[in-house]
Design a protein around this motif. Structure first.
Motif, PDB file in Angstrom:
ATOM      1  N   GLY A   1       0.818  -1.282   0.075  1.00  0.00           N
ATOM      2  CA  GLY A   1      -0.048  -0.086  -0.041  1.00  0.00           C
ATOM      3  C   GLY A   1       0.996   1.313  -0.171  1.00  0.00           C
ATOM      4  O   GLY A   1       0.642   2.269   0.832  1.00  0.00           O
ATOM      5  N   PRO A   2       1.623   1.624  -0.910  1.00  0.00           N
ATOM      6  CA  PRO A   2       2.418   2.681  -1.101  1.00  0.00           C
ATOM      7  C   PRO A   2       1.510   3.748  -1.034  1.00  0.00           C
ATOM      8  O   PRO A   2       0.577   3.851  -2.111  1.00  0.00           O
ATOM      9  CB  PRO A   2       3.376   2.600  -2.283  1.00  0.00           C
ATOM     10  CG  PRO A   2       2.888   1.640  -3.019  1.00  0.00           C
ATOM     11  CD  PRO A   2       1.937   0.670  -2.171  1.00  0.00           C
ATOM     12  N   GLU A   3       1.651   5.005  -0.483  1.00  0.00           N
ATOM     13  CA  GLU A   3       0.754   6.109  -0.493  1.00  0.00           C
ATOM     14  C   GLU A   3       1.078   7.207  -1.396  1.00  0.00           C
ATOM     15  O   GLU A   3       0.327   7.698  -2.259  1.00  0.00           O
ATOM     16  CB  GLU A   3       0.349   6.481   0.968  1.00  0.00           C
ATOM     17  CG  GLU A   3      -0.522   7.609   1.031  1.00  0.00           C
ATOM     18  CD  GLU A   3      -2.007   7.837   0.651  1.00  0.00           C
ATOM     19  OE1 GLU A   3      -2.443   6.658   0.386  1.00  0.00           O
ATOM     20  OE2 GLU A   3      -2.446   8.948   0.337  1.00  0.00           O
ATOM     21  N   SER A   4       2.213   7.782  -0.858  1.00  0.00           N
ATOM     22  CA  SER A   4       2.802   9.196  -1.616  1.00  0.00           C
ATOM     23  C   SER A   4       4.158   8.854  -2.027  1.00  0.00           C
ATOM     24  O   SER A   4       4.826   7.873  -1.813  1.00  0.00           O
ATOM     25  CB  SER A   4       2.723  10.367  -0.644  1.00  0.00           C
ATOM     26  OG  SER A   4       3.133  11.369  -1.147  1.00  0.00           O
ATOM     27  N   ILE A   5       4.734   9.849  -2.760  1.00  0.00           N
ATOM     28  CA  ILE A   5       6.058   9.560  -3.595  1.00  0.00           C
ATOM     29  C   ILE A   5       6.809  10.873  -3.114  1.00  0.00           C
ATOM     30  O   ILE A   5       6.378  12.071  -3.374  1.00  0.00           O
ATOM     31  CB  ILE A   5       5.704   9.531  -5.217  1.00  0.00           C
ATOM     32  CG1 ILE A   5       4.915   8.225  -5.540  1.00  0.00           C
ATOM     33  CG2 ILE A   5       7.092   9.323  -5.544  1.00  0.00           C
ATOM     34  CD1 ILE A   5       4.215   8.516  -6.704  1.00  0.00           C
ATOM     35  N   ALA A   6       8.125  10.631  -2.935  1.00  0.00           N
ATOM     36  CA  ALA A   6       9.203  11.912  -2.831  1.00  0.00           C
ATOM     37  C   ALA A   6      10.375  11.529  -3.547  1.00  0.00           C
ATOM     38  O   ALA A   6      10.672  10.273  -3.579  1.00  0.00           O
ATOM     39  CB  ALA A   6       9.236  12.161  -1.361  1.00  0.00           C
ATOM     40  N   HIS A   7      11.230  12.188  -4.084  1.00  0.00           N
ATOM     41  CA  HIS A   7      12.537  11.969  -4.798  1.00  0.00           C
ATOM     42  C   HIS A   7      13.543  12.958  -4.252  1.00  0.00           C
ATOM     43  O   HIS A   7      13.255  14.283  -3.848  1.00  0.00           O
ATOM     44  CB  HIS A   7      12.260  12.439  -6.265  1.00  0.00           C
ATOM     45  CG  HIS A   7      11.159  11.661  -6.747  1.00  0.00           C
ATOM     46  ND1 HIS A   7      10.894  10.441  -7.300  1.00  0.00           N
ATOM     47  CD2 HIS A   7       9.712  12.254  -6.716  1.00  0.00           C
ATOM     48  CE1 HIS A   7       9.943  10.151  -7.812  1.00  0.00           C
ATOM     49  NE2 HIS A   7       9.025  11.216  -7.506  1.00  0.00           N
ATOM     50  N   ILE A   8      14.869  12.273  -3.962  1.00  0.00           N
ATOM     51  CA  ILE A   8      15.953  13.214  -3.872  1.00  0.00           C
ATOM     52  C   ILE A   8      16.914  12.898  -4.880  1.00  0.00           C
ATOM     53  O   ILE A   8      17.144  11.568  -4.622  1.00  0.00           O
ATOM     54  CB  ILE A   8      16.445  12.893  -2.489  1.00  0.00           C
ATOM     55  CG1 ILE A   8      15.400  13.652  -1.405  1.00  0.00           C
ATOM     56  CG2 ILE A   8      17.716  13.751  -2.222  1.00  0.00           C
ATOM     57  CD1 ILE A   8      15.803  13.311   0.226  1.00  0.00           C
ATOM     58  N   GLY A   9      17.069  13.287  -5.931  1.00  0.00           N
ATOM     59  CA  GLY A   9      17.758  12.864  -7.097  1.00  0.00           C
ATOM     60  C   GLY A   9      17.193  11.646  -7.652  1.00  0.00           C
ATOM     61  O   GLY A   9      16.155  11.893  -7.965  1.00  0.00           O
ATOM     62  N   ASP A  10      18.124  10.627  -7.882  1.00  0.00           N
ATOM     63  CA  ASP A  10      17.404   9.510  -8.563  1.00  0.00           C
ATOM     64  C   ASP A  10      16.858   8.456  -7.371  1.00  0.00           C
ATOM     65  O   ASP A  10      16.412   7.655  -8.018  1.00  0.00           O
ATOM     66  CB  ASP A  10      18.390   8.781  -9.395  1.00  0.00           C
ATOM     67  CG  ASP A  10      18.974   9.731 -10.532  1.00  0.00           C
ATOM     68  OD1 ASP A  10      18.023  10.627 -10.946  1.00  0.00           O
ATOM     69  OD2 ASP A  10      20.086   9.509 -10.985  1.00  0.00           O
ATOM     70  N   VAL A  11      16.821   8.889  -6.278  1.00  0.00           N
ATOM     71  CA  VAL A  11      16.033   8.038  -5.178  1.00  0.00           C
ATOM     72  C   VAL A  11      14.769   8.368  -4.870  1.00  0.00           C
ATOM     73  O   VAL A  11      14.524   9.618  -4.824  1.00  0.00           O
ATOM     74  CB  VAL A  11      17.129   7.994  -4.079  1.00  0.00           C
ATOM     75  CG1 VAL A  11      16.765   7.067  -3.136  1.00  0.00           C
ATOM     76  CG2 VAL A  11      18.608   7.823  -4.322  1.00  0.00           C
ATOM     77  N   MET A  12      13.783   7.404  -4.786  1.00  0.00           N
ATOM     78  CA  MET A  12      12.599   7.702  -4.377  1.00  0.00           C
ATOM     79  C   MET A  12      12.351   7.165  -3.096  1.00  0.00           C
ATOM     80  O   MET A  12      13.093   6.167  -2.555  1.00  0.00           O
ATOM     81  CB  MET A  12      11.567   6.798  -5.568  1.00  0.00           C
ATOM     82  CG  MET A  12      11.808   7.405  -7.008  1.00  0.00           C
ATOM     83  SD  MET A  12      10.657   6.591  -7.867  1.00  0.00           S
ATOM     84  CE  MET A  12      10.960   4.921  -8.216  1.00  0.00           C
ATOM     85  N   PHE A  13      11.344   7.794  -2.466  1.00  0.00           N
ATOM     86  CA  PHE A  13      10.727   7.343  -1.121  1.00  0.00           C
ATOM     87  C   PHE A  13       9.136   7.283  -0.946  1.00  0.00           C
ATOM     88  O   PHE A  13       8.640   8.102  -1.888  1.00  0.00           O
ATOM     89  CB  PHE A  13      11.349   8.285  -0.181  1.00  0.00           C
ATOM     90  CG  PHE A  13      12.824   8.495  -0.179  1.00  0.00           C
ATOM     91  CD1 PHE A  13      13.747   7.725   0.840  1.00  0.00           C
ATOM     92  CD2 PHE A  13      13.309   9.481  -0.904  1.00  0.00           C
ATOM     93  CE1 PHE A  13      15.092   7.758   0.876  1.00  0.00           C
ATOM     94  CE2 PHE A  13      14.841   9.693  -0.957  1.00  0.00           C
ATOM     95  CZ  PHE A  13      15.514   8.977  -0.160  1.00  0.00           C
ATOM     96  N   THR A  14       8.765   6.321  -0.172  1.00  0.00           N
ATOM     97  CA  THR A  14       7.523   6.045   0.074  1.00  0.00           C
ATOM     98  C   THR A  14       7.165   5.729   1.389  1.00  0.00           C
ATOM     99  O   THR A  14       8.081   4.905   2.027  1.00  0.00           O
ATOM    100  CB  THR A  14       6.927   5.308  -1.030  1.00  0.00           C
ATOM    101  OG1 THR A  14       5.374   5.478  -0.822  1.00  0.00           O
ATOM    102  CG2 THR A  14       7.181   3.775  -1.054  1.00  0.00           C
ATOM    103  N   GLY A  15       5.968   5.883   1.905  1.00  0.00           N
ATOM    104  CA  GLY A  15       5.562   5.203   3.102  1.00  0.00           C
ATOM    105  C   GLY A  15       4.546   4.116   2.822  1.00  0.00           C
ATOM    106  O   GLY A  15       3.921   4.017   1.860  1.00  0.00           O
TER     107      GLY A  15
END
Length: 398
Positions: A100-114
């Protein structure tokens, strides 16, 4: 007695003639009896079922107290809203690795989610790595969420850190490189005399000095989001400062679905993930029930949220709005064949390695991908390289 006298006293035996009429009368008699038995049995069953049902409807309390709502007729799905299958051309990324990933964030080429199991994860080079948790304990069911936490909105700040809204725990700043977690505002902190029940999304100013966030409800928690939607009370909150504090301007209304997260598009507009469709032509259950609060009360007296959710159609819809709120384009997946529900969409560039990279600041755009907060999906979406219909603002990055 002579033989002649005996013959005179005997009565002639009349032959019995069996006719079709006799059979019909016999059949009618049997059919009538069987019909009476069936009707009596049916009425008894109806009484046995109806009496407890009426008793439950009278005695049980409804968990919601909805008020009548008046919705405008949904816009016709014509023109830029015309149904299509563009989202079906997407591929799933990290399938069965993300819950269930909800939201998306990016720092450079790296992605993050909760994710639904309470983690903030880093996605790099095809690997999933946990960088933070805000809660503890088993994180397997909806009832575990208050203790486990549920990271929802996530944004990248100007200093290479992440700002995360956890539905149950509050606002956090996470250093993804050092695995450091800092609590900025606890949900237990009363604001205007009330604790936050459903911290949902946030955004950060460019200098990183201000955070704007939403508290979707002062009553319902995230695990009861369907009760929140069905009750329809305006007890959500957002906090701003300045001359417009406490006020709001209407940006766009009467969308063809119920909007979730909003993110900027590379064209100067906004991507909106629609959590539920309002079909026109078609039937929208939420629209139908909006002016019938008595039906809402009855439904939730008798059925659980999980049961009601089975009647919500699987349909993915992503909208792009202009900076004035006009519909620019729409991407659909009717019947939810690739993605059943979408919570967020963003426009990404492609890195030199061919993977989704950071948000595009130029007209060049990879396309749209979305994340879903339905636990059964557990994947991200990213358009195929060959899917030319998903080239939204320009050619693919090579």
């Amino acid at each position: 007695m002579s033989e002649a006298d005996g013959l005179r006293q005997r009565r002639p035996v009349r032959p019995q003639v069996v006719t079709d009429d006799a059979r019909v009368l016999e059949a009618k008699g049997g059919s009538s009896f069987s019909g009476r038995v069936f009707r009596a049995t049916f009425l008894m069953l109806a009484v046995f079922l109806t009496v407890p049902l009426l008793g439950a409807m009278m005695l049980l309390d409804s968990p919601i107290d909805p008020q009548p709502l008046s919705f405008k007729e949904p816009p016709l799905l014509l023109g830029v809203l015309q149904p299509n299958t563009k989202l079906r051309q997407a591929e799933r990324l990290f399938e069965n690795q993300l819950v269930g990933p909800e939201s998306i964030a990016h720092i450079g080429d790296v992605m993050f989610t909760g994710t639904a199991d309470g983690r903030v994860v880093k996605l790099e080079n095809g690997e999933v790595e946990t960088i933070a948790r805000f809660g503890s304990g088993p994180c397997k069911t909806r009832d575990d969420e208050p203790a486990c936490g549920r990271p929802l909105g996530i944004r990248a700040g100007p200093n290479g850190t992440l700002f995360v809204a956890d539905a149950y725990k509050g606002l956090f700043e996470v250093n993804p490189w050092k695995r450091e977690v800092k609590l900025l505002l606890s949900s237990e902190t009363p604001i205007e005399g009330r604790k936050m029940s459903f911290v949902n999304d946030l955004t950060v100013t460019r200098d990183g000095r201000k955070i704007y966030f939403t508290d979707s409800s002062s009553k319902w928690q995230r695990r009861d989001y369907l009760l929140l939607v069905m009750e329809g009370t305006d007890d959500g909150r957002f906090y701003v400062s300045g001359l417009m504090k406490g006020g709001a301007d209407l940006f766009v209304e009467n969308l063809p679905g119920f909007p979730d997260n909003i993110r900027a598009s590379s064209s100067g507009g906004y991507w909106v993930g629609m959590s539920t469709i309002r079909s026109n032509p078609g039937f929208s259950m939420l629209d139908f029930l909006s002016e019938r609060p008595y039906l809402k009360r009855m439904i939730f007296k008798l059925f659980s949220q999980e049961t009601v959710m089975k009647f919500v159609p699987r349909y993915s819809l992503v909208l792009e709005l202009s900076d004035s709120g006009a519909f620019r384009r729409s991407l659909h997946d009717p019947d939810g064949q690739v993605a059943a529900y979408v919570s967020e969409a963003a426009c990404l560039c492609r890195s030199a390695a061919g993977r989704p990279s950071g948000l595009c600041g130029s007209p060049q755009c990879l396309g749209v991908h979305g994340s879903t907060d339905r636990q059964e999906m557990g994947s991200w979406l990213s358009p195929h390289r060959e899917a030319s219909s998903l080239q939204l603002d320009g050619p693919w990055h090579q």
